[in-house]
Design an enzyme around this catalytic site. Structure first.
Site, PDB file in Angstrom:
ATOM      1  N   SER A   1       0.931  -1.104   0.013  1.00  0.00           N
ATOM      2  CA  SER A   1      -0.034   0.112   0.013  1.00  0.00           C
ATOM      3  C   SER A   1       0.957   1.289  -0.038  1.00  0.00           C
ATOM      4  CB  SER A   1      -0.949  -0.099   1.333  1.00  0.00           C
ATOM      5  OG  SER A   1      -1.672   1.344   1.535  1.00  0.00           O
TER       6      SER A   1
ATOM      7  N   TYR B   1      -1.056  -0.163  10.428  1.00  0.00           N
ATOM      8  CA  TYR B   1      -1.430  -0.264   8.915  1.00  0.00           C
ATOM      9  C   TYR B   1      -0.212  -0.117   8.180  1.00  0.00           C
ATOM     10  CZ  TYR B   1      -3.315  -1.313   4.473  1.00  0.00           C
ATOM     11  OH  TYR B   1      -3.579  -1.510   3.020  1.00  0.00           O
TER      12      TYR B   1
ATOM     13  N   LYS C   1       2.900  -2.184   6.226  1.00  0.00           N
ATOM     14  CA  LYS C   1       3.000  -2.377   4.789  1.00  0.00           C
ATOM     15  C   LYS C   1       4.379  -1.884   4.475  1.00  0.00           C
ATOM     16  CE  LYS C   1      -1.016  -3.754   3.525  1.00  0.00           C
ATOM     17  NZ  LYS C   1      -1.072  -5.039   3.067  1.00  0.00           N
TER      18      LYS C   1
END
Length: 252
Positions: free
Chosen positions: A131, A144, A148
């Site tokens: 991402s 998160y 990533k």
């Protein structure tokens, strides 16, 4: 990809389903896994239950695939995601679970897949679904974003350790038009407003993500390993241009 055996984690909906459909169109045999069955069939993909956060379940899944299909050619580590949680608004354990799902699970699943791929003729290909949150600040989804970022580094290290038999690459996604995106951005109007911030003028479609995944896993990308392919429609227009009221047509 005719006859190739592909496993897509989290392949029951959204981006994962788009990836599964693209491999099916390319002629692959596709197995999708998740904790729950898909709300509707994903083409001819076969569903097998597995929680990627549980190593024993992942190992059993991949062993079943190898036993029934004879090999494992492609693993797509797609399972992941996060709710919106500012760092000081959720218990630390919740952030740790986000790291577990988005970084630790792909690590352990890839190791299990490598054991199979490295022992078969032709090796295999592992694809991480990354991402843009891994390369920019991610307020509200910090764990998160950190996961990533780690995922891309992990893929580059795996690519070096496991060459030449097993290739490892990352598909770095921007915003994708899924049901989850509508929820996250406040419905159709919110999605449309967000899309206007993307140079391409829209969000990616799940099947477009799938086509890029097929390319990276295919023989056409045989010399590509340890790479990150950006699929973000041009990224984000710099905020300072909007603050200065510089219209898009005059940038540059």
């Amino acid at each position: 990809m005719d006859g190739a055996v592909v496993v897509v984690t989290g392949g029951t909906r959204g981006v994962g389903a788009g990836i599964a459909r693209a491999f099916l169109r390319a002629g692959a045999q596709v197995v999708i896994c998740a904790r729950h069955p898909p709300p509707e069939p994903v083409g001819a993909a076969r569903y097998l239950p597995a929680d990627v956060r549980r190593p024993a379940e992942v190992q059993a899944l991949l062993e079943q695939v190898a036993a029934e299909y004879g090999r494992l050619d492609v693993l797509v580590n797609n399972a992941g995601g996060t709710p919106y949680h500012p760092l000081d608004a959720a218990p630390p354990e919740r952030h740790a679970r986000i790291l577990e799902l988005n970084l630790t699970a792909p690590l352990l699943t890839s190791i299990a897949a490598h054991r199979l791929m490295s022992a078969q003729p032709g090796g295999g290909s592992i694809l991480m679904i990354g991402s843009v949150s891994g390369s920019r600040p991610s307020p509200g989804t910090a764990a998160y974003g950190a996961a990533k970022a780690g995922l891309e580094h992990l893929a580059r290290s795996m690519a070096v350790e496991w060459a030449p038999l097993v290739r490892v690459n990352t598909l770095v996604l921007g915003m994708v038009r899924t049901e989850a995106a509508q929820t996250h951005y406040g419905g159709r109007a919110g999605v449309a407003a967000v899309a206007r911030t993307v140079p391409a003028g829209r969000l990616a479609e799940p099947d477009e993500v799938g086509e890029a995944a097929v390319f990276l896993a295919s023989e056409r990308a045989a010399y590509i390993t340890g790479a990150g392919l950006l699929l973000h429609g041009g990224g984000e227009r710099p905020a300072f241009l909007a603050a200065a009221n510089v219209p898009p047509s005059t940038e540059g």
